[in-house]
Design a protein around this motif. Sequence first.
Motif, PDB file in Angstrom:
ATOM      1  N   HIS A 170      -8.251  -0.689  -2.446  1.00 32.35           N
ATOM      2  CA  HIS A 170      -7.755  -0.474  -4.207  1.00 32.35           C
ATOM      3  C   HIS A 170      -8.607  -1.534  -5.029  1.00 32.35           C
ATOM      4  N   GLU A 185       0.795  -1.237   0.057  1.00 33.05           N
ATOM      5  CA  GLU A 185      -0.084   0.007  -0.062  1.00 33.05           C
ATOM      6  C   GLU A 185       0.630   1.334   0.129  1.00 33.05           C
ATOM      7  N   GLU A 186       1.831   1.187   0.554  1.00 30.69           N
ATOM      8  CA  GLU A 186       2.820   2.530   0.657  1.00 30.69           C
ATOM      9  C   GLU A 186       3.437   2.541  -0.767  1.00 30.69           C
ATOM     10  N   GLN A 228       1.235   5.587  -7.375  1.00 28.37           N
ATOM     11  CA  GLN A 228      -0.078   5.687  -8.198  1.00 28.37           C
ATOM     12  C   GLN A 228      -0.300   5.054  -9.462  1.00 28.37           C
ATOM     13  N   ASN A 274       0.727   4.086  -2.855  1.00 29.65           N
ATOM     14  CA  ASN A 274       0.463   5.621  -2.628  1.00 29.65           C
ATOM     15  C   ASN A 274       1.646   6.523  -3.224  1.00 29.65           C
TER      16      ASN A 274
END
Length: 176
Positions: free
Chosen positions: A62, A20-21, A27, A24
């Motif tokens: 997501h 997830e990092e 993108q 983010n």
Amino acid sequence: MKLIIASDIHGSLKYTKKIEELINKEQPDNLILLGDLLYHGARNSLPDEYNTMEVANILNKHKDIIIAVRGNCDSEVDDMVTEFDTRADYKQINIDGNEFILTHGHLKPWLIDIIGDKYVLEGHTHVYNIEGKNINPGSVGIPKVNKEHTCILYNNKTFNLIDLDTLNIIKTQSID
């Protein structure tokens, strides 16, 4: 097209947070998941911070960018907590003009006629490989031979193997 390609999360919350990092930060257009998302499997030890529901919750955030295929440790029960399609044994997609087969890898012998000379994105072995046409991102949650927890960041016809602990590039391969 920018993609994050990951496999064999096996319920590791610690490394799902790292994915997830990366999402983010980068993108991506899509997050490609090559199976074995939640359950750790009978032959594997528990991964770091094993928490299948929290892993599902993060992935569900997501869902609009996820393209996923089923792994050998995935089950119908997983469909109750994921909000994206995880049931296909394989998918065919076009990435920057190249045809790719997405599969976990455990059913690859039955896909040989479909694969032909296409690129293959596959997991299952928990061992990364970004050479040739068989691309494997290794394992997010339980690496086997390699010690690094890995995924792939694909951008502009280049595969970058990413060490999830540092988010640094380990290896790179470009395609035509």
